[in-house]
Every structure is written in C-alpha cells, then in structure tokens.
Write an enzyme that holds these catalytic residues in place. Structure first.
Site, PDB file in Angstrom:
ATOM      1  N   GLY A  39       0.617  -1.182   0.042  1.00 18.85           N
ATOM      2  CA  GLY A  39      -0.108  -0.424   0.151  1.00 18.85           C
ATOM      3  C   GLY A  39       1.298   1.699  -0.519  1.00 18.85           C
ATOM      4  O   GLY A  39       2.172   1.302   0.791  1.00 18.85           O
ATOM      5  N   THR A 219       9.900  11.926 -10.866  1.00 20.44           N
ATOM      6  CA  THR A 219      10.555  10.700 -10.327  1.00 20.44           C
ATOM      7  C   THR A 219      10.984  10.265 -12.298  1.00 20.44           C
ATOM      8  O   THR A 219       9.542  10.226 -12.074  1.00 20.44           O
ATOM      9  CB  THR A 219      10.390  10.184  -9.595  1.00 20.44           C
ATOM     10  OG1 THR A 219       9.620   9.248  -9.812  1.00 20.44           O
ATOM     11  CG2 THR A 219      11.167  10.427  -7.700  1.00 20.44           C
ATOM     12  N   ASP A 251       7.472   4.846  -3.261  1.00 19.53           N
ATOM     13  CA  ASP A 251       6.912   5.383  -2.448  1.00 19.53           C
ATOM     14  C   ASP A 251       8.530   5.437  -0.962  1.00 19.53           C
ATOM     15  O   ASP A 251       8.352   5.857  -0.462  1.00 19.53           O
ATOM     16  CB  ASP A 251       6.768   3.875  -1.773  1.00 19.53           C
ATOM     17  CG  ASP A 251       5.326   3.975  -2.654  1.00 19.53           C
ATOM     18  OD1 ASP A 251       4.747   5.038  -3.098  1.00 19.53           O
ATOM     19  OD2 ASP A 251       4.558   2.151  -2.479  1.00 19.53           O
ATOM     20  N   ARG A 285      16.210  -5.677  -4.639  1.00 19.33           N
ATOM     21  CA  ARG A 285      15.221  -6.444  -3.624  1.00 19.33           C
ATOM     22  C   ARG A 285      14.266  -6.492  -4.013  1.00 19.33           C
ATOM     23  O   ARG A 285      13.570  -5.861  -5.014  1.00 19.33           O
ATOM     24  CB  ARG A 285      15.141  -5.701  -1.993  1.00 19.33           C
ATOM     25  CG  ARG A 285      16.753  -5.799  -1.977  1.00 19.33           C
ATOM     26  CD  ARG A 285      16.722  -4.858  -0.182  1.00 19.33           C
ATOM     27  NE  ARG A 285      17.641  -4.654  -0.167  1.00 19.33           N
ATOM     28  CZ  ARG A 285      18.398  -3.787   1.342  1.00 19.33           C
ATOM     29  NH1 ARG A 285      17.138  -3.518   2.765  1.00 19.33           N
ATOM     30  NH2 ARG A 285      19.240  -3.638   1.736  1.00 19.33           N
ATOM     31  N   GLY A 287       9.824  -7.326  -3.489  1.00 25.71           N
ATOM     32  CA  GLY A 287       8.639  -6.785  -2.607  1.00 25.71           C
ATOM     33  C   GLY A 287       9.206  -5.614  -2.201  1.00 25.71           C
ATOM     34  O   GLY A 287       9.293  -4.410  -2.802  1.00 25.71           O
ATOM     35  N   SER A 291      11.053  -4.265   1.204  1.00 24.74           N
ATOM     36  CA  SER A 291      12.745  -3.956   0.346  1.00 24.74           C
ATOM     37  C   SER A 291      12.939  -2.617   0.984  1.00 24.74           C
ATOM     38  O   SER A 291      14.612  -2.214   0.216  1.00 24.74           O
ATOM     39  CB  SER A 291      12.416  -4.013  -1.097  1.00 24.74           C
ATOM     40  OG  SER A 291      11.346  -2.608  -1.468  1.00 24.74           O
TER      41      SER A 291
END
Length: 314
Positions: A39, A219, A251, A285, A287, A291
């Site tokens: 989320g 970004t 995020d 990484r 996830g 991560s």
C-alpha cells in the site's frame, strides 16, 4: 526533529513474476503468487520511519490475517499505528502486482478496508500535529479525505507532501493546501493535461508550479529526479544498479524525502539525493515494504558510478 504524519492506504500485495508483462488480451504464465505487506501509504510510512523519522499513521485494515501482518510490520518499523482502524466489514486492501524480468511492474489495486476510512479517522489521526511537522498523502484513498487532511495540516502549520498516485482524474481543489507535489513522468503528464499545458516532464517541472501552486519533484526511473530551483531545472541522476523489482521504489523515495525535510526543512536538493540512494537500494530487492532499506544500510551501499551532486543547468 519534526514528526512525519501519513494518511493513506494499507494493502497486501499479491506478487507474480512473469517473463514479460501481458499485453491487452494476452495470457502469460507466471510464478506462484507470494503475499507481502504494501500500500502506498504504508510503504511511505515505513520508508520515513526507516530513514529515522518519528512517524504516525492513519489508515484502515480488515480484521483478517493480512491486516494483522501489516500491523506487525508497522510496529517493527516503530510507527505509531494507534490510528489504524481495524474494519470488521471489509477485507484488507489488495494489490495484484505482475513483475517482469527487467523489474518493471503492472499493478491493480482493490481498496477493501481503505474505503472505510472516514473524516473522523483523519481528524483523530492528525490531532497531535504541530507547526513544522510533515504530512504525506497519496491518492489510494478518497480524494475528499486527502483534501481534508491537507487542509487540516496546513491550518496547523505543517508541510504537506502529496504523491499524486494514482494520477487524479480531476483537480477540484486537490492541490490547494499542498506544498510539494511528487509525481513520476506519467503522472506529471496527466496533471499537465488537466491544466492544459503540454510538454516534456523536464519542462513541466518548471512550468507547472506557477499554475498548479505546489513545487514539484518528478521521478523518472533511470533518468533520476527533477525539480525547479530559482527557475532552473535541477537534476539528480539515478544511481546505476541492477534492478530486480521496482515495486515500492517511488514510495521509498517519498518516505526518505519526507524524513529528510522533517529534519532539515527547505533542503530539497539534499533530500532528493538521499531519497535517490535509498530507492536505488530498494530496487535491488524483491517486494515493497520488505525492500525498503534502513538508514544504517545506506553508507555501505555504493552504487556504480558514484551518485553525483545536484546539477543545475543554466
């Protein structure tokens, strides 16, 4: 140091690896599904906390195993989650994520318990906000609640960051109380369309703020990130890393950016550089939440080539 408040979404991510992302009408074979907390709201809160900020979160999860797992991750990041409501009438939100061999993704979100968040929840979650605090918002919850949270935060002297993702369909006062808008190159194009101002994302970083109001950080993946300083285009190049999974990279950037601004208000270029290094480590990484790096990991992380200083072209 100021506190970072987050009002936003909490989801369980269902991740499937594929060789290539499907086109319209195409079926592709993928790996067995894995489940991980995510989320946009939760990811950004965890990033800000792992960056060293004191974080308070307002959101909602279902009264189910996925919701309990998410709350455990928030607790493990030392996030104050007393204003996360546990909903008995809806399941925890779900994100279906396909990730290809280059680390790119496609995401479908089912809001679930996120749709049960109320105005009362938001006011309660922001009750302790003070002058100088930072609020992070996204658009995976009701835009009415986003506007309310931003208005409340501004009335208390806080700095408001909106990550306009997913991209909004209309503005309708959404940016009235926002200080800093963080978007990617697709989202800034949507905002430009709503404002009737075509252009490249590099151009729009400079031309949109006088029209929309907030400053903008854009970004752009491998291009790095952009903002405008004194009318000039400011560019922080991306670190050169081998990406495994870009889920949660944006995020991570937002959370680290907010944490840096909470500690050093007004230092946007330095905050962008710090956020860039953290998101570069995150994409190496798998996830989303899992991560996101802790601040202590960054000194040992040496992307190649070394991350340059901020460049401001004439």
């Amino acid at each position: 140091m100021s506190t970072v408040f987050v009002v936003g979404s909490l989801n369980i991510d269902q991740n499937i690896r594929v060789h290539s992302l499907p086109r319209a009408g195409e079926t592709v074979r993928g790996s067995d599904a894995t489940y991980s907390p995510g989320g946009k709201g939760g990811n950004q809160a965890v990033a800000a906390a792992r960056a060293g900020a004191a974080v308070r979160f307002t959101g909602a999860v279902g009264d189910d195993a996925h919701g309990r797992r998410i709350l455990e991750v928030l607790s493990g990041a030392n996030i104050d989650a007393r204003h996360v409501r546990i909903v008995g009438t809806a399941a925890t939100g779900t994100a279906l994520i396909a990730i290809d061999d280059q680390g790119e993704n496609q995401i479908i979100v089912s809001p679930g318990a996120n749709s049960c968040l109320t105005a009362v929840d938001v006011e309660g979650g922001l009750a302790a906000m003070q002058v100088g605090d930072v609020l992070i918002l996204q658009l995976e919850i009701s835009t009415a609640l986003v506007r309310q949270a931003a208005r409340t935060a501004k009335s208390r002297g806080a700095f408001v960051i909106l990550n306009a993702a997913p991209a909004p369909r209309q503005l309708d006062g959404l940016l009235d109380d926002v200080d800093l808008l963080v978007v990617n190159e697709q989202e800034i194009q949507v905002l430009a369309g709503l404002a009737g101002m075509p252009g490249s994302h590099r151009e729009l970083v400079r031309t949109l703020p006088p029209v929309l109001g907030p400053d903008i950080v854009c970004t752009a993946g491998a291009e790095g990130s952009f903002t405008a300083l004194d009318g000039n285009l400011a560019h922080v190049p991306a670190a050169n890393v081998a990406a495994k999974d870009t889920t949660g990279a944006g995020d991570t950037f937002v959370g680290y950016l907010a944490s840096s601004l909470a500690g050093s208000p007004g230092e946007l270029p330095a905050a962008m550089i710090h956020a860039t290094r953290a998101s570069a480590l995150a994409v190496t990484r798998l996830g989303a939440m899992e991560s996101i790096p802790w601040r202590r990991e960054l000194p040992a992380f040496a992307p190649s080539p070394a991350l340059p200083s901020l460049v401001v072209p004439n």
